[in-house]
Design a protein around this motif. Structure first.
Motif, PDB file in Angstrom:
ATOM      1  N   ILE A  14      18.636-137.689  -4.887  1.00 44.94           N
ATOM      2  CA  ILE A  14      18.271-136.391  -5.457  1.00 44.94           C
ATOM      3  C   ILE A  14      16.886-136.034  -4.945  1.00 44.94           C
ATOM      4  CG2 ILE A  14      17.869-135.073  -7.561  1.00 44.94           C
ATOM      5  CD1 ILE A  14      19.808-137.022  -8.949  1.00 44.94           C
ATOM      6  N   GLY A  17      13.494-134.706  -7.318  1.00 45.54           N
ATOM      7  CA  GLY A  17      13.926-135.153  -8.623  1.00 45.54           C
ATOM      8  C   GLY A  17      12.821-135.551  -9.578  1.00 45.54           C
ATOM      9  N   LEU A  21      14.871-128.983 -11.933  1.00 44.27           N
ATOM     10  CA  LEU A  21      16.315-129.124 -11.819  1.00 44.27           C
ATOM     11  C   LEU A  21      16.727-130.503 -11.309  1.00 44.27           C
ATOM     12  CD1 LEU A  21      19.035-127.726 -12.134  1.00 44.27           C
ATOM     13  CD2 LEU A  21      18.768-126.839  -9.818  1.00 44.27           C
ATOM     14  N   GLY A  22      15.993-131.023 -10.344  1.00 51.56           N
ATOM     15  CA  GLY A  22      16.304-132.350  -9.820  1.00 51.56           C
ATOM     16  C   GLY A  22      16.181-133.422 -10.886  1.00 51.56           C
ATOM     17  N   TYR A  24      16.493-133.024 -14.170  1.00 54.82           N
ATOM     18  CA  TYR A  24      17.572-132.880 -15.141  1.00 54.82           C
ATOM     19  C   TYR A  24      18.922-133.289 -14.559  1.00 54.82           C
ATOM     20  CZ  TYR A  24      14.111-130.769 -18.100  1.00 54.82           C
ATOM     21  OH  TYR A  24      12.974-130.564 -18.859  1.00 54.82           O
ATOM     22  N   CYS A  25      19.091-133.120 -13.273  1.00 59.42           N
ATOM     23  CA  CYS A  25      20.299-133.598 -12.599  1.00 59.42           C
ATOM     24  C   CYS A  25      20.359-135.127 -12.676  1.00 59.42           C
ATOM     25  CB  CYS A  25      20.305-133.121 -11.150  1.00 59.42           C
ATOM     26  SG  CYS A  25      21.741-133.641 -10.206  1.00 59.42           S
ATOM     27  N   ALA A  28      21.181-136.172 -16.198  1.00 57.47           N
ATOM     28  CA  ALA A  28      22.596-135.973 -16.543  1.00 57.47           C
ATOM     29  C   ALA A  28      23.468-137.075 -15.937  1.00 57.47           C
ATOM     30  CB  ALA A  28      23.066-134.599 -16.068  1.00 57.47           C
ATOM     31  N   ILE A  29      23.189-137.452 -14.709  1.00 54.71           N
ATOM     32  CA  ILE A  29      23.961-138.519 -14.070  1.00 54.71           C
ATOM     33  C   ILE A  29      23.730-139.837 -14.803  1.00 54.71           C
ATOM     34  CG2 ILE A  29      24.223-139.905 -11.975  1.00 54.71           C
ATOM     35  CD1 ILE A  29      23.578-137.295 -10.396  1.00 54.71           C
TER      36      ILE A  29
END
Length: 91
Positions: A14, A17, A21-22, A24-25, A28-29
């Motif tokens: 990512i 990150g 946004l990175g 939170y991505c 989430a993963i």
């Protein structure tokens, strides 16, 4: 409390990150416990290390790591690839 899988079976990189946004991505993963090894790649190493520590604490997911990568620099991209290839990560 979420249980961490014994071994990650996939790797996700990512970029950016360490925030936004990175971040939170990656969160989430990690929360979905999909058996992925998460690599947060960003040009600011202290922020990457802080994000990794924070994500690990928030999600109790141990397969999160940070690496330095500046996408504006081909030398940095080449170094990232060489460094990534020397590590033993799942595909």
């Amino acid at each position: 409390m979420m249980q961490t899988p014994i071994k990650a079976s996939k790797t996700v990189i990512i970029t950016g990150g360490s925030s936004g946004l990175g971040y939170y991505c990656a969160q989430a993963i990690a929360q979905s416990c999909t058996n992925w090894h998460i690599i947060i790649a960003s040009r600011n190493l202290p922020r990457v290390e802080e994000a990794v520590q924070q994500l690990t604490a928030e999600t109790n997911y141990s397969f999160i790591e940070g690496m330095t990568l500046d996408l504006a620099s081909l030398a940095s991209v080449r170094h990232f690839v060489q460094d990534f290839q020397t590590r033993e990560h799942p595909p």
